[in-house]
Design an enzyme around this catalytic site. Structure first.
Site, short mmCIF file in Angstrom:
data_model
loop_
_atom_site.label_atom_id
_atom_site.label_comp_id
_atom_site.label_asym_id
_atom_site.label_seq_id
_atom_site.Cartn_x
_atom_site.Cartn_y
_atom_site.Cartn_z
N GLU A 108 -0.37 -5.11 6.23
CA GLU A 108 0.69 -5.13 5.53
C GLU A 108 1.52 -6.15 6.10
O GLU A 108 2.24 -7.31 5.67
CB GLU A 108 1.60 -4.05 5.54
CG GLU A 108 0.90 -2.95 4.40
CD GLU A 108 1.37 -1.50 4.60
OE1 GLU A 108 1.30 -0.64 3.76
OE2 GLU A 108 1.77 -1.12 5.56
N GLY A 165 3.34 2.16 7.86
CA GLY A 165 2.07 2.30 8.39
C GLY A 165 1.68 3.79 8.19
O GLY A 165 0.69 4.34 8.59
N GLY A 166 2.75 4.45 7.54
CA GLY A 166 2.38 5.96 7.27
C GLY A 166 0.89 6.10 6.56
O GLY A 166 0.42 7.09 6.55
N GLY A 167 0.67 4.93 5.79
CA GLY A 167 -0.48 5.07 5.10
C GLY A 167 -1.65 4.16 5.70
O GLY A 167 -3.05 4.34 5.14
N THR A 218 0.94 -1.18 -0.01
CA THR A 218 -0.15 -0.12 -0.05
C THR A 218 0.89 1.24 -0.05
O THR A 218 2.11 1.29 0.66
CB THR A 218 -0.73 0.11 1.23
OG1 THR A 218 -1.86 -1.05 1.14
CG2 THR A 218 -1.68 1.34 1.29
N GLY A 219 0.57 2.36 -0.80
CA GLY A 219 1.40 3.74 -0.73
C GLY A 219 1.55 3.74 -2.29
O GLY A 219 1.35 3.09 -3.11
N ASP A 265 6.33 -4.10 -0.92
CA ASP A 265 5.71 -3.03 -0.56
C ASP A 265 6.65 -1.78 -0.25
O ASP A 265 7.74 -2.08 -0.30
CB ASP A 265 5.31 -3.66 0.88
CG ASP A 265 3.90 -2.74 1.39
OD1 ASP A 265 3.68 -1.68 0.83
OD2 ASP A 265 3.37 -3.26 2.56
#
Ligand code: 5RP
Length: 240
Positions: free
Chosen positions: A114, A106-108, A37-38, A92
């Site tokens: 994840e 985990g910024g997103g 993700t991201g 990732d």
């Protein structure tokens, strides 16, 4: 006047794309893939989508709703860990990584899924631009996913755990549109600005041992390699 040609530095986004294209070379027909993700992972997913259009047969397990939507739009066949609990490769991004390939993610806000997906893969490849490499983890605030019930009590226990390791981070409840941000699993996130994370292994364990904590953004012993793009090309980093 000198006519020296100055090549423009690559933007972070160009670097992310370059790293993503490098990771795409690891994808083989028939693979079950973890899809991160991201913005960096999105470059990978878009490039993968092109290959799928050309006939590449793979399946992906998305790490967030956003990733699932993008993959569907691109025609990438999706599956679940229920149907494919053992993945060949997970690709990732990350918010930070150090020389031991310890990560902050985990910024997103997708850290939990994840981590579940990454730890189900034979190989985990992290793709980044060069800004994500650090000597010591912690400049990026550590995301901690917690259950909404009893936030204050959990926050107090978090503070105590940090103090035991000699840290006193400013902790902030992540907000979105004036409300507490909710993860895809319906939990909330506390971002802990540590500056320098002391003893990441102990911290990861201590935080995850607090009732109310679902998981935290320290990914340790999970990444097999990092593909980092720089202004001079891509570099592959394995744990030292
Ligand atoms: C999402 C993540 C991302 O991998 C991380 O935030 C990096 O994002 P980007 O690729 O947009 O820089 O952990 O939860």
């Amino acid at each position: 006047m000198s006519a020296k040609k100055v090549s423009a530095a690559k933007s972070a986004d160009e670097q992310k794309k370059e790293a993503a294209l490098e990771a795409l070379k690891l994808v083989k027909p028939g693979m079950s893939l973890g899809l991160g993700t991201g913005s960096t992972a999105n470059h990978f997913i878009r490039a993968l989508g092109e290959k799928v259009k050309e006939g590449l047969e793979v399946r992906g397990v998305p790490t967030s709703r956003a990733t699932a939507e993008l993959a569907k739009e691109l025609g990438i066949p999706l599956t679940t860990l229920g149907d494919h609990p053992f993945l060949d490769l997970c690709v990732d991004g990350a918010d930070e990584f150090d020389d031991k390939l310890r990560l902050i993610k985990g910024g997103g806000g997708a850290l939990l899924i994840e981590k579940i997906v990454a730890t189900s893969a034979k190989e985990v490849v992290i793709i980044t631009d060069e800004s994500k490499r650090v000597k010591t983890l912690g400049k990026f605030p550590l995301p901690i996913e917690i259950v909404n019930m009893g936030i204050k009590a959990t926050a107090w226990k978090l503070e105590r755990a940090f103090r035991m390791l000699g840290m006193n981070p400013k902790m902030v409840l992540r907000m979105k549109d004036g409300q507490a941000f909710r993860t895809d699993m319906g939990n909330v996130i506390v971002d802990a600005a540590c500056d320098e994370i002391k003893e990441p292994e102990r911290l990861e364990f201590m935080l995850n041992n607090i009732p109310g904590v679902v998981n935290n953004g320290l990914f340790i012993g999970i990444a097999s390699r990092v593909i980092m793009a720089t202004s001079k090309g891509t570099q592959e980093i394995t744990a030292t």
